[in-house]
Scaffold this active site. Structure first.
Site, PDB file in Angstrom:
ATOM      1  N   GLU A 214      12.469  -1.090   0.622  1.00 58.12           N
ATOM      2  CA  GLU A 214      11.131  -1.231   0.028  1.00 58.12           C
ATOM      3  C   GLU A 214      11.342  -1.587  -1.434  1.00 58.12           C
ATOM      4  O   GLU A 214      11.609  -0.705  -2.265  1.00 58.12           O
ATOM      5  CB  GLU A 214      10.351   0.081   0.183  1.00 58.12           C
ATOM      6  CG  GLU A 214       9.983   0.413   1.626  1.00 58.12           C
ATOM      7  CD  GLU A 214       8.882  -0.471   2.193  1.00 58.12           C
ATOM      8  OE1 GLU A 214       8.122  -1.074   1.403  1.00 58.12           O
ATOM      9  OE2 GLU A 214       8.785  -0.570   3.428  1.00 58.12           O
ATOM     10  N   CYS A 252       5.053  -0.813  -7.643  1.00 59.77           N
ATOM     11  CA  CYS A 252       5.574  -2.031  -7.003  1.00 59.77           C
ATOM     12  C   CYS A 252       4.454  -2.984  -6.601  1.00 59.77           C
ATOM     13  O   CYS A 252       4.658  -4.186  -6.535  1.00 59.77           O
ATOM     14  CB  CYS A 252       6.399  -1.648  -5.784  1.00 59.77           C
ATOM     15  SG  CYS A 252       5.479  -0.619  -4.629  1.00 59.77           S
TER      16      CYS A 252
END
Ligand SMILES: NC(=O)c1ccc[n+]([C@@H]2O[C@H](COP(=O)([O-])OP(=O)(O)OC[C@H]3O[C@@H](n4cnc5c(N)ncnc54)[C@H](O)[C@@H]3O)[C@@H](O)[C@H]2O)c1
Length: 484
Positions: A214, A252
């Site tokens: 991720e 993110c």
């Protein structure tokens, strides 16, 4: 480090023994652990908010929205859906194999390593844990050294609530991660930067261990101002929330930069300024609602990005910094040079570049010239532009007319593509992420088709051709000698 090596080996041995005992495969065990995670979060709400404030200056409301509440919901969903997810799924086999039966059984990988990031240290640690436990694995978690209070909290609280022989927490930084990666795991789940992601993948390759990475990157946001002009107040609010409202842009999936037509840029800036003030008041540093920069190193990285004289010249709002308080003011840039570092590295902070284009359709080419993002956001009601974004660009996700909330929707898979990551999780995708889908076929000895076996001849070739097409009527004719 010798002591750490021993701790890791001992932990791994114990987790493997536990997995081999079969205990973690039982749905009852999984549910007990998921229930215990919910209990842990509920019992320790204040403590968790405290550590998030110490590590990141996160407001408790933001902490509950992005971390505690999110984890409770995720664990509750897993608890409620586990029976459905874990049940073997029947598969339809070709009639030719009748009466054979097929099914897909989700089996746990075994012993899983989870390495998490500091920006959402509670949720990015516990959410993968929820997936790994739901799927029946034993797990070792290492949270980030950059959020030491959250990491220490997890190391203390998890053993008081969860099965200590199956779920372990080890604290430490890159040196500890390096030791962990020297061992063989059955699955590695990593949240962090693309740079470290490559190290993780290289270590995993040694044992052909499956990975979920991720990662991050720059998430572009398109504003097609003509088609959303009536709703511009909401657009600006959402963009501001997506830049400054979640860990001060250290996320993110934060809005990294905005793409607009030249003619709209100054109106956008005029609307962003009061919105920032409405969120954080006249003095954001003292507002208590803006997270701080996580560390000196990250502060210095941001000040380096901002101190490029060409970038300085593009500041149209904000730009002040306080190293002692690890504070960067919400900042807006207008057309910083496209070859500057700030336009080529993930910003991960409260700085918003606005990039102007002659025509909003050019945004597609702009995005395509960069690595595949984790998320693309586009404020538009133009169906043609939407179609172009979906069909011409690639990204982990596309969200129209909103930002970041795709993360909260566990019916949607969350993950990147290309440089923004490998694999996905959330909701049932978390269960799948930590499960191997094993194909089971129960054959029957009742019938045998000679066409499967040598010696080969033209009849068998015809039979096989028809069998692949599942042309059963023609197969019958062939067997009866009624078809050439
Ligand atoms: N996709 C997502 O869900 C998601 C979420 C949060 C953050 N991120 C990304 O993470 C990055 C920021 O997080 P970060 O600074 O914690 O990332 P990072 O890559 O520096 O660190 C992540 C983890 O890797 C470990 N690590 C650091 N150096 C290592 C090494 N040499 N070998 C092995 N492990 C090592 C750290 O201890 C930490 O646990 C950003 O790029 C951001 O976009 C992605």
């Amino acid at each position: 480090m010798e002591a750490m090596k021993e701790t890791v080996e001992q932990s791994l041995r114990e987790m493997r023994e536990t997995f081999e005992s079969g205990r973690t495969r039982s749905v009852k065990w999984r549910k007990t652990q998921l229930g215990a995670i919910i209990e842990m979060v509920k019992d320790n709400e204040d403590k968790m908010c405290d550590v998030l404030f110490q590590d990141l200056g996160k407001h408790s409301t933001e902490a509950f929205r992005d971390e505690l509440g999110f984890v409770i919901r995720s664990a509750t969903t897993a608890l409620n859906c586990l029976d459905k997810w874990a049940v073997p799924k029947k598969s339809n086999l070709p009639l030719l194999f009748y009466p054979a039966k097929g099914q897909v059984v989700s089996e746990p990988y075994g012993t899983v390593l989870v390495l998490s990031s500091w920006n959402f240290p509670i949720s990015l640690s516990l959410d993968p844990l929820i997936g790994a436990i739901s799927a029946g694995n034993t797990v070792l978690l290492k949270a980030s050294e950059l959020s030491p209070n959250a990491s220490a909290f997890l190391a203390k609280a998890i053993p008081s609530y969860l099965d200590t022989k199956a779920i372990k927490v080890i604290e430490g930084g890159p040196d500890v991660a390096t030791i962990l990666l020297q061992h063989q795991w059955d699955k590695i789940f990593f949240t962090g930067s693309p740079r470290i992601g490559k190290i993780i993948m290289a270590a995993a390759a040694e044992h052909l261990t499956p990975v979920t990475l991720e990662l991050g990157g720059k998430c572009p946001t398109i504003i097609d101002h003509r088609s959303v002009s009536k709703d511009m107040k909401s657009v600006v609010k959402r963009i501001s929330g997506g830049k400054w409202g979640s860990c001060s842009g250290q996320a993110c999936i934060a809005v990294d930069y905005v793409l607009v037509e030249q003619s709209f840029a100054s109106s956008l800036i005029d609307m962003l300024k009061p919105t920032i003030k409405s969120f954080f008041g006249e003095n954001p540093k003292e507002s208590g609602c803006l997270s701080r920069i996580v560390s000196k190193k990250h502060f210095q990285r941001l000040s380096r990005l901002l101190n490029d004289p060409r970038v300085q010249a593009s500041i149209v709002y904000g730009g002040s910094m306080d190293e002692e308080k690890l504070y960067v003011e919400p900042t807006i840039l207008l057309d910083p040079p496209l070859d500057s570092e700030i336009m080529n590295e993930e910003i991960f902070g409260p700085i918003l570049p606005i990039i102007t284009l002659r025509d909003i359709q050019e945004s597609i080419g702009f995005i395509k010239s960069k690595p595949k993002p984790l998320a693309i956001y586009a404020f538009t009601k133009d169906e043609n532009l939407k179609t172009r974004i979906l069909s011409e660009t690639s990204s982990g996700s596309v969200t129209f007319n909103d930002v970041m909330i795709q993360y909260m929707c566990d019916a949607l898979p969350f993950g990147g593509v290309g440089e923004s990551g490998i694999g996905r999780y959330h909701g049932k995708y978390s269960f799948e992420c930590f499960s191997h889908e094993k194909a089971i076929m129960e054959g029957s000895l009742a019938m045998d088709l000679e066409a499967r076996y040598p010696p080969w001849n033209s009849f068998k070739l015809k039979f096989i051709r028809l069998a692949f097409r599942e042309a059963y009527f023609k197969l019958i004719l062939l067997m009866l000698g009624l078809k050439k």
